[in-house]
Scaffold this motif. Structure first.
Motif, short mmCIF file in Angstrom:
data_model
loop_
_atom_site.label_atom_id
_atom_site.label_comp_id
_atom_site.label_asym_id
_atom_site.label_seq_id
_atom_site.Cartn_x
_atom_site.Cartn_y
_atom_site.Cartn_z
N PHE A 15 34.46 -7.64 40.70
CA PHE A 15 35.79 -7.03 40.56
C PHE A 15 35.69 -5.68 39.85
O PHE A 15 36.27 -4.69 40.31
CB PHE A 15 36.73 -7.97 39.81
CG PHE A 15 38.07 -7.36 39.52
CD1 PHE A 15 39.03 -7.24 40.52
CD2 PHE A 15 38.36 -6.86 38.26
CE1 PHE A 15 40.25 -6.66 40.26
CE2 PHE A 15 39.59 -6.28 37.98
CZ PHE A 15 40.54 -6.18 39.00
N PHE A 16 34.97 -5.61 38.75
CA PHE A 16 34.86 -4.36 38.01
C PHE A 16 34.08 -3.29 38.81
O PHE A 16 34.43 -2.11 38.77
CB PHE A 16 34.21 -4.58 36.63
CG PHE A 16 35.18 -5.13 35.62
CD1 PHE A 16 36.30 -4.40 35.24
CD2 PHE A 16 34.98 -6.39 35.06
CE1 PHE A 16 37.19 -4.91 34.31
CE2 PHE A 16 35.87 -6.90 34.15
CZ PHE A 16 36.98 -6.17 33.77
N TYR A 17 33.06 -3.72 39.54
CA TYR A 17 32.33 -2.78 40.39
C TYR A 17 33.25 -2.23 41.48
O TYR A 17 33.26 -1.03 41.76
CB TYR A 17 31.10 -3.46 41.01
CG TYR A 17 30.32 -2.55 41.93
CD1 TYR A 17 29.56 -1.50 41.41
CD2 TYR A 17 30.36 -2.72 43.30
CE1 TYR A 17 28.87 -0.66 42.24
CE2 TYR A 17 29.66 -1.88 44.15
CZ TYR A 17 28.92 -0.85 43.62
OH TYR A 17 28.22 -0.01 44.45
N GLY A 18 34.04 -3.08 42.11
CA GLY A 18 34.99 -2.65 43.14
C GLY A 18 36.04 -1.71 42.57
O GLY A 18 36.40 -0.71 43.20
N TYR A 22 36.64 2.13 43.68
CA TYR A 22 37.97 2.52 44.13
C TYR A 22 38.51 3.69 43.32
O TYR A 22 39.04 4.65 43.86
CB TYR A 22 38.91 1.32 44.05
CG TYR A 22 40.33 1.63 44.46
CD1 TYR A 22 40.68 1.74 45.79
CD2 TYR A 22 41.32 1.82 43.50
CE1 TYR A 22 41.98 2.02 46.17
CE2 TYR A 22 42.63 2.11 43.86
CZ TYR A 22 42.95 2.21 45.21
OH TYR A 22 44.24 2.50 45.57
N SER A 23 38.38 3.64 42.01
CA SER A 23 38.96 4.68 41.16
C SER A 23 38.20 6.00 41.26
O SER A 23 38.78 7.07 41.04
CB SER A 23 39.02 4.22 39.70
OG SER A 23 37.73 3.94 39.22
N ASN A 24 36.92 5.98 41.59
CA ASN A 24 36.14 7.20 41.71
C ASN A 24 36.11 7.77 43.13
O ASN A 24 35.52 8.83 43.35
CB ASN A 24 34.70 6.96 41.23
CG ASN A 24 34.65 6.77 39.73
OD1 ASN A 24 35.50 7.26 38.99
ND2 ASN A 24 33.65 6.04 39.27
N ALA A 25 36.72 7.07 44.06
CA ALA A 25 36.72 7.53 45.45
C ALA A 25 37.83 8.55 45.67
O ALA A 25 38.87 8.51 45.00
CB ALA A 25 36.93 6.35 46.39
N GLN A 29 39.75 8.12 51.06
CA GLN A 29 38.87 6.98 51.32
C GLN A 29 39.33 5.71 50.63
O GLN A 29 38.77 4.65 50.87
CB GLN A 29 37.45 7.31 50.88
CG GLN A 29 36.78 8.37 51.71
CD GLN A 29 35.38 8.67 51.21
OE1 GLN A 29 34.97 8.21 50.16
NE2 GLN A 29 34.64 9.46 51.99
N ARG A 30 40.33 5.78 49.80
CA ARG A 30 40.75 4.61 49.03
C ARG A 30 41.25 3.48 49.91
O ARG A 30 40.97 2.31 49.64
CB ARG A 30 41.81 5.00 48.00
CG ARG A 30 41.23 5.75 46.85
CD ARG A 30 42.25 6.01 45.79
NE ARG A 30 41.62 6.68 44.66
CZ ARG A 30 42.23 7.00 43.56
NH1 ARG A 30 43.51 6.76 43.42
NH2 ARG A 30 41.58 7.60 42.59
N LYS A 31 41.99 3.81 50.97
CA LYS A 31 42.51 2.76 51.85
C LYS A 31 41.36 2.04 52.54
O LYS A 31 41.35 0.81 52.62
CB LYS A 31 43.45 3.37 52.88
CG LYS A 31 44.10 2.34 53.78
CD LYS A 31 45.06 2.99 54.76
CE LYS A 31 45.67 1.94 55.67
NZ LYS A 31 46.53 2.52 56.68
N THR A 32 40.36 2.78 52.99
CA THR A 32 39.21 2.18 53.64
C THR A 32 38.45 1.28 52.67
O THR A 32 38.06 0.16 53.04
CB THR A 32 38.27 3.28 54.18
OG1 THR A 32 39.02 4.14 55.02
CG2 THR A 32 37.11 2.69 54.95
N GLY A 38 38.68 -5.94 50.31
CA GLY A 38 39.56 -7.09 50.56
C GLY A 38 38.93 -8.06 51.54
O GLY A 38 39.00 -9.28 51.36
N GLY A 39 38.31 -7.53 52.60
CA GLY A 39 37.62 -8.39 53.56
C GLY A 39 36.44 -9.11 52.93
O GLY A 39 36.21 -10.29 53.19
N ALA A 40 35.70 -8.39 52.09
CA ALA A 40 34.56 -9.01 51.41
C ALA A 40 35.04 -10.10 50.46
O ALA A 40 34.42 -11.18 50.35
CB ALA A 40 33.75 -7.96 50.65
#
Length: 184
Positions: A15-18, A22-25, A29-32, A38-40
């Motif tokens: 969770f923290f890695y994701g 997400y926050s650095n993207a 690209q955030r939606k992708t 979410g799929g993972a």
């Protein structure tokens, strides 16, 4: 108990890695990233439920098909008009009796049967008046083409279409220069 604790720690690290990714993207690209993670996460939850016996493996297979269906859905939306066109064309190509067209010119009446593609006709004026196209020889058709080319271009084009369709191996180009004239 230890297995569940390790699993909780693993989920927390993921969770923290994701969240970090997400926050650095970039915003584009955030939606992708959100969809991928979410799929993972969904796959991970399903595998965990199957591993602990809380979900039957067939349910997991159907759940695993969700991302595949999501990827195929836009393709199906794009293919839908093509499928509709194909079905309409197939429905319209069924044989209906009485599907005929008739074209009249100054010298010629031509009938087209759309179902079979047969062309028939009759001369209404000029050379060979009151004769059918089927009763004409190739020489008579060539003479008539020359006459129509001089007197009526529309009749010429229709007779040329009939001649080329009825006698595909015959050459009618030479007859276009004929200046055979008959009294009207």
């Amino acid at each position: 108990m230890i297995l569940r604790t390790l699993l909780a720690a693993l989920v927390t690290l993921i969770f923290f890695y994701g969240y970090y990714k997400y926050s650095n993207a970039p915003k584009a690209q955030r939606k992708t990233i959100l969809i991928q993670w979410g799929g993972a996460l969904l796959a991970f939850i399903l595998l965990t439920l199957v591993a602990f016996g809380k979900l039957h493996w067939i349910g997991a297979v159907f759940a695993a098909l969700i991302p595949i269906a999501r990827a195929l859905f836009p393709l199906l939306i794009k293919a839908f008009p093509i499928l509709l066109h194909t079905l309409k064309h197939k429905a319209s190509s069924t044989v209906h009796s009485g599907n005929n067209s008739q074209v009249k010119t100054a010298y010629l009446t031509l009938n087209l049967d759309h179902d079979s593609g047969d062309i028939s006709g009759e001369m209404t004026d000029g050379l060979y008046k009151s004769r059918t196209l089927a009763s004409l020889s190739i020489a008579e058709i060539k003479k008539l083409l020359g006459y129509y080319q001089t007197n009526d271009q529309e009749s010429f084009r229709l007779l040329m279409a009939y001649a080329q369709r009825t006698y595909p191996d015959e050459t009618f180009e030479g007859s276009t220069n004929n200046s055979a004239r008959a009294p009207a």
